[in-house]
Design a protein around this motif. Sequence first.
Motif, PDB file in Angstrom:
ATOM      1  N   ASN A 163      36.959  40.680 -14.483  1.00  0.00           N
ATOM      2  CA  ASN A 163      38.541  41.813 -14.888  1.00  0.00           C
ATOM      3  C   ASN A 163      38.163  41.590 -16.008  1.00  0.00           C
ATOM      4  N   ASP A 198      35.421  34.798  -6.253  1.00  0.00           N
ATOM      5  CA  ASP A 198      36.429  35.156  -6.349  1.00  0.00           C
ATOM      6  C   ASP A 198      35.839  36.586  -6.825  1.00  0.00           C
ATOM      7  N   VAL A 239      38.347  39.154  -6.523  1.00  0.00           N
ATOM      8  CA  VAL A 239      39.635  39.953  -6.255  1.00  0.00           C
ATOM      9  C   VAL A 239      38.720  40.893  -7.381  1.00  0.00           C
ATOM     10  N   HIS A 240      38.139  41.423  -8.601  1.00  0.00           N
ATOM     11  CA  HIS A 240      37.459  42.581  -9.552  1.00  0.00           C
ATOM     12  C   HIS A 240      37.139  43.461  -8.375  1.00  0.00           C
ATOM     13  N   HIS A 285      38.112  34.281 -14.292  1.00  0.00           N
ATOM     14  CA  HIS A 285      39.233  34.721 -14.368  1.00  0.00           C
ATOM     15  C   HIS A 285      39.953  32.645 -14.231  1.00  0.00           C
ATOM     16  N   SER A 293      42.622  40.129  -3.467  1.00  0.00           N
ATOM     17  CA  SER A 293      43.792  40.802  -3.224  1.00  0.00           C
ATOM     18  C   SER A 293      44.261  41.647  -3.737  1.00  0.00           C
ATOM     19  N   ALA A 340      42.055  31.812 -12.625  1.00  0.00           N
ATOM     20  CA  ALA A 340      42.619  31.513 -11.130  1.00  0.00           C
ATOM     21  C   ALA A 340      41.252  30.897 -10.339  1.00  0.00           C
ATOM     22  N   TYR A 382      46.142  44.268  -3.976  1.00  0.00           N
ATOM     23  CA  TYR A 382      46.912  44.960  -5.194  1.00  0.00           C
ATOM     24  C   TYR A 382      45.689  45.877  -6.240  1.00  0.00           C
ATOM     25  N   LYS A 383      44.901  44.833  -5.724  1.00  0.00           N
ATOM     26  CA  LYS A 383      43.864  45.990  -6.709  1.00  0.00           C
ATOM     27  C   LYS A 383      42.926  46.877  -6.323  1.00  0.00           C
ATOM     28  N   ASN A 389      48.982  35.480  -2.926  1.00  0.00           N
ATOM     29  CA  ASN A 389      47.761  36.184  -3.611  1.00  0.00           C
ATOM     30  C   ASN A 389      46.198  35.238  -4.090  1.00  0.00           C
ATOM     31  N   MET A 390      45.535  35.487  -4.537  1.00  0.00           N
ATOM     32  CA  MET A 390      44.211  35.037  -5.007  1.00  0.00           C
ATOM     33  C   MET A 390      44.456  33.270  -5.486  1.00  0.00           C
ATOM     34  N   THR A 391      45.052  33.660  -6.508  1.00  0.00           N
ATOM     35  CA  THR A 391      45.741  31.845  -6.869  1.00  0.00           C
ATOM     36  C   THR A 391      45.703  30.747  -5.997  1.00  0.00           C
TER      37      THR A 391
END
Length: 408
Positions: free
Chosen positions: A174, A199, A201-202, A121, A222, A123, A224-225, A92-94
């Motif tokens: 996010n 980042d 992710v969002h 975030h 990521s 992370a 899953y987003k 995952n990104m973290t």
Amino acid sequence: MSVVSTEEIRGHFPALQRTHAGYPVGYFDGPGGTQVPTEVIEAFTDYLLRHNANTEWKYPSSIETDQLLKEARVTFADFLKCSEREIVFGNNMTTLTFHLSRTLGKLWGPGDEIIVTQLDHQANQAPWRSLEEECGVTVHIVPMLAENGKLDWDTLTELFTQRTRLLAIGGASNALGTVNDLDEAARLCRSFGAYFFVDAVHMASHMLMDVVKTDCDFLACSSYKFYGPHVGILYIRENVGESLMPPRLPCAKDYLPESFETGTLNHEGIVGAAVAVDFLAGLSKSDGSRRERLELVFPTLYARSHRLLECLWDGLQEQRGVQLYGPGPGEERTPTIGFTVRGMDSSTVAERLANDSGLFLSHGDFYASGVTAALGLGQQGLVRAGCACYTNDDEVERLIKGVAALCS
Ligand SMILES: Cc1ncc(COP(=O)(O)O)c(C=O)c1O
């Protein structure tokens, strides 16, 4: 219309068949994790049913695994517009960001500085802040402005010095949907010779990333987003990655991108993640390369979700006791709205919307605890409504009505 309709898109998502409290579920929790299309689920299970193996052996399922992972790297290279040698997979990104910060930390010590932001975030804060203790760097935090949910760019600019080694910034928030000015961030990093970490992710769920245009050294997202399984992806600029020495097992590969990958990867997840990118590209009705189709699909989905966001924003704003946060719909932003209802805990709002109206929303600080602190919201934080490619007008109307019922 050169991109398939929302109704057609919805047909790909079996989760939309679920009902709750007598209603079809309206999933507004995309910023926490989107639903997954049939194509991804099938690729995931097909891998486990027919090709499951570890890598680099001479028997067929292992050879197939090597090929599938190679193809997935090419897919993500198209997705981010880079070379497949620059695509690193991880949990995952973290986890990937902690791994990267640990790698970069070997280069730095007291006197070196890192800039992170309050809008981000955790992370994209904690992995960099861990270097304060581990190697003595100084970490500066750019404040967020409560009135508009944007960063304080004057402070960000002033914090840059010749000692700045890295700026770690989110593409988009996010919690509030704020989109950051990555061009300006890149310009500052280049003028001060600092690394630039994004980042995404969002952001990557809503805006097609282009690492060349963004001019970043590192970018994490990521799957899953954006309709895939739980897998993290890290872009590392090739010449930067080649100069770094990530922690690794003695026998592990010492060249990109595998040098940054630890242990056995989530093969089925990576295969599914690549199919999620292909699913998005496949929403285009035109021919063309995968990248060209993505370039067509993303702006169309952005425009559609922005229209939903406008509707939702206006509808919620009319409700007495509802407070909206972050940039308004006239601005470039993602379709993610953070709000509160006066006199009601955010957890209660989310629970009532689920159980009274079949609407699934997340609540709290979403690990963007700097944002809720800047807004003075305390533990209960925000309620968050995020639109995804499968969100339709009916669901938005149901959400407005559901909130109205709570306010009456
Ligand atoms: C903006 C942002 N950054 C980072 C993360 C952490 O991502 P991951 O769960 O892949 O570690 C999230 C997860 O919600 C996020 O929204």
